[in-house]
Write an enzyme that holds these catalytic residues in place. Structure first.
Site, PDB file in Angstrom:
ATOM      1  N   HIS A  98    -105.228 -30.874  -0.172  1.00 21.29           N
ATOM      2  CA  HIS A  98    -103.680 -29.528   0.022  1.00 21.29           C
ATOM      3  C   HIS A  98    -102.238 -29.705   0.578  1.00 21.29           C
ATOM      4  O   HIS A  98    -101.561 -29.328   0.057  1.00 21.29           O
ATOM      5  CB  HIS A  98    -104.069 -28.498   0.296  1.00 21.29           C
ATOM      6  CG  HIS A  98    -103.864 -27.387   0.489  1.00 21.29           C
ATOM      7  ND1 HIS A  98    -103.559 -26.953  -1.222  1.00 21.29           N
ATOM      8  CD2 HIS A  98    -104.048 -25.805   0.639  1.00 21.29           C
ATOM      9  CE1 HIS A  98    -103.423 -25.383  -1.327  1.00 21.29           C
ATOM     10  NE2 HIS A  98    -103.725 -24.927  -0.130  1.00 21.29           N
ATOM     11  N   ASN A 142     -99.270 -20.476   1.769  1.00 15.49           N
ATOM     12  CA  ASN A 142     -98.752 -19.326   1.957  1.00 15.49           C
ATOM     13  C   ASN A 142     -97.321 -18.685   1.538  1.00 15.49           C
ATOM     14  O   ASN A 142     -97.185 -18.143   1.561  1.00 15.49           O
ATOM     15  CB  ASN A 142    -100.131 -18.572   1.873  1.00 15.49           C
ATOM     16  CG  ASN A 142    -101.456 -18.885   1.358  1.00 15.49           C
ATOM     17  OD1 ASN A 142    -101.526 -20.385   0.785  1.00 15.49           O
ATOM     18  ND2 ASN A 142    -102.438 -18.151   1.445  1.00 15.49           N
ATOM     19  N   ASP A 182    -100.063 -29.960  -5.029  1.00 14.62           N
ATOM     20  CA  ASP A 182    -101.749 -30.131  -5.106  1.00 14.62           C
ATOM     21  C   ASP A 182    -101.401 -29.175  -6.236  1.00 14.62           C
ATOM     22  O   ASP A 182    -101.277 -27.990  -6.631  1.00 14.62           O
ATOM     23  CB  ASP A 182    -102.144 -30.348  -4.281  1.00 14.62           C
ATOM     24  CG  ASP A 182    -102.602 -29.256  -3.378  1.00 14.62           C
ATOM     25  OD1 ASP A 182    -103.368 -28.249  -3.873  1.00 14.62           O
ATOM     26  OD2 ASP A 182    -101.603 -28.277  -2.555  1.00 14.62           O
ATOM     27  N   ASN A 192    -100.889 -20.757  -4.150  1.00 12.08           N
ATOM     28  CA  ASN A 192    -100.062 -19.769  -3.385  1.00 12.08           C
ATOM     29  C   ASN A 192     -98.776 -20.499  -2.806  1.00 12.08           C
ATOM     30  O   ASN A 192     -97.917 -19.051  -2.537  1.00 12.08           O
ATOM     31  CB  ASN A 192    -100.461 -19.544  -2.067  1.00 12.08           C
ATOM     32  CG  ASN A 192    -102.268 -18.383  -2.430  1.00 12.08           C
ATOM     33  OD1 ASN A 192    -101.917 -18.188  -4.044  1.00 12.08           O
ATOM     34  ND2 ASN A 192    -103.616 -18.702  -2.341  1.00 12.08           N
TER      35      ASN A 192
END
Length: 190
Positions: free
Chosen positions: A23, A70, A95, A116
């Protein structure tokens, strides 16, 4: 106030526990770009770590949001507003689980594709007109894997060289995009 032509945003999560996870590929790409330019991304502003640099004759801001993935839109919107940089001059690097490890894909704009951080940036800025470099981190090895466990996992030893090549490609693509050659970058890397 210095004039910024382009903001390059690497998406990731702050904190040692997230270093080198799938991530955090956006953070890693930004660190690679900074290293190549001889600068450090260590100035705290816009809920981010930032630094100014020059790339392809343009003044850029490297931005690593520290809001967690997020909520990345908070940081991006603040920097965009402060420097009055339009969405088409905000390059997002992040990613993508739908691409094989090490594959990069460039787009001029588009939907969040389930990412997100990008979803939050689009929601808060009111635009999806951001160029982007997606770095493939591979799909879950089986449907039983929890998605968050997968993206927060680290690359295997065998994947490390492949991902390092992708970071080098992302840097080259970013340079082409900042210099106004996004079509050439898409032709070369997609």
């Amino acid at each position: 106030m210095s004039n910024i032509d382009y903001i390059i945003v690497g998406l990731g999560n702050p904190g040692r526990q997230y270093e080198n996870t799938r991530h955090n590929s956006g953070f890693r790409a930004l660190d690679f770009i900074a290293s190549e330019l001889g600068v450090n991304i260590n100035r705290e502003r816009f809920k981010s770590l930032t630094c100014d640099a020059n790339l392809s004759g343009k003044r850029i801001l490297l931005l690593k949001p520290q809001t967690y993935m997020n909520l990345s839109g908070q940081a991006v919107k603040e920097a965009m507003s402060f420097y009055k940089v339009p969405p088409e001059n905000i390059l997002l690097i992040f990613d993508d689980i739908s691409l094989p490890v090490g594959k990069i894909r460039i787009r001029k704009s588009g939907s969040h594709g389930g990412q997100n951080g990008v979803k939050n940036i689009i929601a808060l800025s009111g635009s999806d007109n951001f160029p982007r470099i997606r770095i493939g981190v591979g799909e879950k090895p089986s449907p039983a894997w929890d998605l968050s466990d997968w993206v927060l996992s680290k690359f295997s030893k065998s994947e490390t060289d492949t991902i390092n090549e992708a970071l080098c490609d992302a840097r080259s693509a970013a340079e082409m995009i900042v210099s106004g050659k996004i079509e050439s970058a898409m032709n070369k890397f997609n």
